[in-house]
Design a protein around this motif. Structure first.
Motif: not given
Lengths: 793, 267, 167
Positions: A735-758
């Protein structure tokens, strides 16, 4: 699209000045006659101000003025506003206490602003501040999230019955409760999402100037969104006409959310610049930043997941208490609600979800958005639950996720917590992550580590993010007090050079490069001919700024709209120049051509004609080539990804090392993969920091900030982190003309749970089943000791 | 910073004379701790006497079975010195792990031990190696030099000139860093020489201390397992945000064994 | 008090308050604002400069301590309008984002490579302990320094070659 610029790792155009030390950060700017401000801050977490005697300070060498809350009050200076109204489950609006820029009557956290001293030099201002005599009546304080609503907890604001700001909920409670009744298995966790201090390496700074001749103010400030600061400061705090105030955010040394908000110093300096009649500058010392920048996270949560015998999720129930601090910062209220609970579906087709959030006041610094803002907290809850459920049911972490993923043919998919995901392919990112992380070889690596006396663990996390904030109508219905569109202006100069004005703000994200790629591609001009202007309310029409990974998805889309207008107008001009019908003009790579002929004009020639309209259809089209567009998205964008972390733990010391970290993200289309990868790296570092290192601690008795410097607040350093393994698998946004989604926060969102699960995977053989972040050596060692004692008993 | 007078004398005598005549003066060595204390207004000296223009206080030399290091010798110089690496590799390793690269380029041996931060590395090196601190007035054995938290036997106006380290048969230093500051949460120096075994611990208590039980056990058998079962009582150890006293006590044991291993490996 | 030193090859002299740190002197007196201040405990490393060819934190050095010394800042490392190989490598490998820690990082990296022309990843990470970056996760900084090491090794003539060139 012009394949030579879009999707290419074009080197950053801003780097040259930064690498040569020619960046222009606020503290680098100099103005004739400038004075220096020092803010006296509260040493107490909670105290009544009986009196303030500023006479000795005023008499000190070099001092020009000393102001307190009473001076602001006498001048009708208002309260720092909160930009998001949350409605309580009882239908009442949230409790909204006043937030005076300088304390009035009471101080409510260590670091609360008490007075400002303005002097000829910074040292003189600081020396004089020590001469201000404040008679405090110390009062008991509450800093702990979980204790804020205790019956004996001291109240932060006397005018309210207790420390509850709001109780808010989302989802169908009855249906969720029914799902739990039908469940074969329920996984339950008590989780603490640790409080963080953002710590952009550039401390906040501001310089305010008043020009009496023009009756005009200029504020240079370290902001992610200067227009928003101008609006809030003019309309709510100082009552100044907006057209008489210019706010400039020049080069800004990182934000991560902490520079979104309108801070007291900005308003006080602007107000005082007229009183003093000279420019006033202020730069936070790092210890001030620790005390007074808005903090992040700080949740206490009980979460439950209901499953059937196959490990299918039936329902999720979440109760969260979120610490808002002593006052409501600009976006504080929406972070633990709208930006949190709506993400609890994650990548899964969980049919019923109910979440209740209680926002509480405490005697701590305000808490607001920090990289990810609500979404890391949601992902942490979901992914800890999912992995715990897998363990309890004897399923692999991979298998339980695959059984519950929203399948790619199900998009658009509406979740039970209010969002409609447009695209995604969660299996694909997980497959790629497992391949890159060599999950197949893990058992062998674990054995090898065991031979060296080390514990090795593997942890997963998948995440979803709702970014590209936001459809204004949806945001408004959820309590936003402002729109969340973005503006873009494209100006072709007579020579064909291009200046672009964007309401997005770059403070490390590289907009000067990425946005130039977008423009160069669309107009077919060399990237060197495009300049991106941002961060100045006098130059850019309007802007909502950069946060929540919104710049390319919303700001980029606004630019595309403006570019479309430029091309539409240019076609008309070209048609006239080529003596053809507008419908017969095609545009490609900078050239307007009459279809099927070799008759053509370049966009540069069109621009020249537009400004030198000697042969020009003036009766039909205005001269000039300058277009502005505002873009309001129709939906959020939904970046997603699969992260796998492998850790190795020294059981003797408890020290956790990241052996490898793999991130596979779906950001839709990517304009500059080099910059996007860099964003992921930085996010991962902050996410790993939260999981292993960072923790903001207030002393529960005194309310003092214990982790008030880099001596005690653990910042991730180069040797705390590995090099990361990164890949992308994009499903373009629909739904946007560039087909883009955004990337700025991704790492900070996914990493904590992955680390703690490990970490928990590594410790499980020792009998450790739970651990809160950060998994410091001390905490890991204690958990091992406790497990040993429990097993011995 | 509060205001102070700054002096940069070019002779030792002048430096000592200045300190004696001023109201509340401090010597400034590398300044890596002092400057930050001043910036945060935690210290308010009337005068700073910079020792940076006194080359006679710098240098590393061997005198018989002793390694002599000048008080103003920078950590980086000690870490990179072939003489130190050959004669007491554990001391070079200790110096290489102090602070960070920039701090090691400015910070000095004399400044570190005069400050006697409870979590600094050098006090463990000086005490563990049984060194002698040579001052402008006298010679002080390490055992009498470190007297308490941020306290030493130095009298007002007394200046450290150099430290004499007896070269041990073997020695090892291992530290476990406090995650934020990277100071020693616990650091243990183990050294074996003709005079016996010395075990010195920094970071764990209010001041660097020796562990006689470990020394005796290692004197019998210089092997990591000789330390099994020897526990340092937690009662008097530091207890803070980063580590409980129990955890520190545990780490003393772990790191002492690792230090013995390092000593045996000749690291 | 009066101080004099050489900054980026240029002799400078000034009358200063003894409380002035080297970084304040550079930024305020000499207007060399490329060197940044990110903390007040001497840990972030944003203020790293070279003092007599060694990396130091200029917030932890009083201007008096630099009396007579040679100071090099980020503004003084590029020659002939080009970029120093370390600067070029940071650009090539996206070793910077907001740019605030960058001058300190670059100055530290140059010092690091002077002491160890071919450092391992572990060595680089360890030597960067005193420089905080909040943007990059250090990944591309490490890559940039490795790349700079390779470039400098390839372009710096070996002593014998240099002799030949001179001859």
């Amino acid at each position: 699209m012009n394949a030579t610029v879009i999707g290419k790792p074009i080197k950053r155009r801003e780097d040259e000045r930064f690498l040569r030390g020619q960046g222009r950060y606020v503290d680098d700017l100099r103005f004739p006659g400038e004075t220096h401000a020092y803010f006296l801050r509260s040493p107490h977490a909670h105290a009544r101000i009986r009196s303030i005697d500023t006479s000795a300070a005023l008499a000190a060498p070099g001092v020009l003025a000393v102001f307190t809350g009473e001076d602001l009050k006498a001048d009708n200076v208002g309260s720092l506003p909160c930009g998001w109204l949350i409605t309580d489950v009882n239908g009442e609006p949230m409790k909204e206490p006043p937030h005076p820029p300088l304390a009035q009557g009471k101080v409510r956290y260590v670091g609360d602003h008490v007075a400002v001293v303005i002097a000829e030099s910074y040292l003189q201002a600081k020396d004089a501040a020590e001469l201000i005599e404040v008679d405090y009546e110390e009062l008991p304080a509450v800093t702990e999230t979980a204790r804020a609503l205790a019956p004996d907890a001291p109240k932060v604001h006397d005018e309210f019955a207790d420390n509850c700001c709001y109780v808010w909920e989302i989802g169908d409670k009855a249906a969720t409760d029914t799902a739990f009744e039908r469940a074969k298995h329920i996984t339950r966790l008590e989780l603490v999402n640790n409080r963080l201090i953002p710590n952009a390496i550039e401390p906040r700074a501001a310089i305010a100037l008043y020009s009496p001749g023009e009756d005009r103010y200029t504020l240079y400030t370290t902001s992610q969104n200067p227009h928003v600061i101008r609006l809030l400061m003019c309309a709510f705090v100082l009552g100044l006409p907006e057209h008489k105030v210019r706010v400039v955010a020049p080069d800004v040394g990182g934000g991560f959310g902490s520079k979104i908000f309108h801070y007291a110093e900005e308003a006080v300096l602007t107000w005082a610049s007229r009183k003093v009649g000279r420019p006033i500058r202020w730069t936070a010392e790092r210890s001030e930043a620790f005390l007074s920048d808005a903090h992040g996270r700080d949740h206490v949560t009980t979460a439950e997941l209901a499953l059937d015998e196959q490990g299918q999720f039936l329902g999720m129930r979440v109760r969260t208490t979120a610490n808002l601090g002593a006052y409501l910062s600009t976006f504080s209220t929406c972070v633990p609600t709208i930006l949190y609970a709506t993400l609890l579906a994650g990548q899964y087709k969980t049919p019923h979800i109910h979440c209740q959030v209680t926002g509480v006041f405490t005697h701590t610094a305000p808490v607001d958005a920090y990289r990810g803002a609500g979404r890391p907290e949601a992902t942490y809850v979901v992914e800890r639950l999912v992995e715990q459920a897998a363990r309890e049911l004897g399923l692999s972490p991979s298998e339980i996720r695959r059984r519950n993923f929203i399948p790619k043919e199900a998009f658009p998919y509406s979740t039970p917590v209010g969002l409609t995901y447009d695209t995604g392919d969660y299996e694909a990112t997980l497959n790629r992550a497992e391949e890159l992380a060599d999950v197949a070889g893990f058992a062998q690596r674990r054995q090898e580590a065991a031979k060296r006396g080390k514990l090795r663990g593997l942890g997963y996390a998948t995440y979803i993010e709702a970014c590209g904030l936001a459809p204004s109508q949806i945001a408004g219905s959820l309590g936003a007090r402002a729109g969340l569109y973005e503006s873009g202006e494209v100006r072709l100069h007579p020579t064909g050079k291009v200046t672009v004005f964007t309401g997005s703000h770059s403070h490390g994200q590289g907009h000067e490069t990425t946005f130039a790629q977008v423009v160069a591609d669309r107009l077919g001009v060399p990237i060197e001919d495009v300049e991106i202007v941002h961060g100045d309310t006098d130059r850019v029409p309007f802007g909502m700024g950069t946060y929540g990974s919104r710049s390319i998805a919303v700001g980029g889309a606004a630019l595309m709209k403006a570019l479309d207008k430029i091309i539409d107008k240019s076609k008309k001009i070209a048609a006239h120049m080529l003596e053809a019908a507008e419908a017969d003009i095609e545009f490609d790579n900078g050239v307007f051509r009459v279809v099927g002929t070799d008759r053509q004009v370049t966009i540069g020639e069109v621009a020249f004609a537009a400004y030198v309209p000697h042969n020009y259809p003036l009766e039909e089209i205005e001269p000039g080539l300058n277009e502005t567009a505002f873009y309001d998205p129709s939906n959020f964008t939904y970046p997603a990804g699969s992260y796998i972390c492998e850790v190795e733990i020294d059981p003797e010391t408890g020290k956790v090392e990241i052996a490898s970290f793999t991130a596979v993200d779906d950001f839709g289309n990517v304009i500059n993969p080099m910059i996007v990868e860099g964003q992921v790296h930085g996010g991962l570092a902050q996410g790993i920091g939260q999981a292993l290192l960072e923790n903001c601690v207030y002393d529960p008795d005194s309310g003092q900030l214990v982790t008030g410097s880099y001596m005690d607040y653990t910042m991730p350093r180069a040797d705390d982190l590995p090099s990361f393994q990164i890949d992308m698998h994009g499903t373009p946004c629909t739904h946007n003309p560039l087909g883009v989604k955004g990337c700025g926060a991704a790492g900070a969102i996914g990493a904590p749970a992955a680390v703690m699960n490990a970490v928990l995977d590594a410790l499980r053989p020792l009998g450790v089943t739970h651990l809160d972040m950060p998994a410091t050596p001390h905490r890991v060692w204690q958990a091992i000791q406790q497990a040993k004692q429990q097993q011995a008993a | 910073m509060y205001a102070f007078n700054y002096h940069r004398p070019d002779s030792l005598e002048a430096a000592i004379g200045l300190l004696r005549t001023c109201e509340d003066g401090l010597f400034l060595a590398g300044g890596q701790t002092l400057l930050q204390s001043l910036r945060q207004r935690l210290a308010q000296p009337s005068d700073l006497i910079d020792l940076g223009a006194l080359p006679e206080l710098s240098g590393i030399r061997r005198e018989g079975d002793q390694l002599v290091i000048g008080a103003m010798t920078r950590h980086a110089e000690v870490a990179a010195s072939d003489l130190v690496r050959q004669s007491i590799p554990a001391l070079a390793a200790l110096a290489a792990g102090i602070g960070d690269a920039q701090v090691r380029n400015m910070g000095t041996l004399g400044g570190s031990i005069a400050n006697n931060d409870p979590a600094a590395d050098y006090p463990a090196g000086v005490l563990g190696l049984g060194a002698t601190v040579v001052t402008s007035e006298r010679e002080l054995a390490a055992d009498e030099f470190f007297t308490g938290m941020f306290e030493t036997a130095l009298e007002p106006g007394e200046l450290i000139r150099e430290v004499r380290f007896p070269i041990p048969r073997r020695a090892g230093y291992v530290k476990f860093a406090q995650p934020a500051s990277r100071y020693a949460l616990v650091g243990v120096m183990v050294a074996e020489s003709a005079a016996g075994v010395r075990v010195a611990v920094t970071g764990a208590g209010p001041c660097v201390f020796r562990v006689p039980a470990m020394e005796q056990a290692l004197a019998q058998d210089f092997q990591p397992q000789a330390l099994d079962g020897i526990e340092v009582p937690a009662d008097e150890l530091n207890d803070d945000l980063h580590a409980s006293a129990e955890y520190r006590a545990h780490l003393v044991g772990v790191l002492a064994r690792r230090a013995v291993k390092a000593a045996l490996a000749g690291l | 008090m009066k101080v004099s030193m050489t900054v980026n090859g240029r002799p400078v002299e000034a009358e200063v308050d003894p409380r002035t740190t080297l970084v304040e002197f550079l930024r305020k007196h000499l207007n060399l604002t490329g060197t940044h201040v990110g903390c007040d405990t001497g840990q972030c490393g944003a203020c790293t400069v070279h003092l007599n060819d060694r990396a130091v934190k200029s917030c932890s050095v009083l201007v008096g301590q630099a009396q007579g010394a040679a100071v090099t800042t980020i503004e003084g490392i590029a020659e002939d309008g080009g970029l120093h190989p370390v600067q070029a490598a940071f650009r090539e490998h996206h070793g910077l984002q907001c740019g605030f820690c960058t001058p300190g990082m670059v100055m530290m990296a140059i010092d690091l490579l002077r002491n160890d022309p071919a450092p391992s990843e572990a060595t680089i990470r360890q030597q960067l302990q005193g420089n905080l970056c909040r943007c990059t996760g250090y990944h591309n900084i490490v890559k940039a320094i490795q790349a700079a090491a390779a470039t400098m090794a390839a372009t710096e003539p070996a002593p014998t070659q240099m002799k030949e060139q001179l001859a």
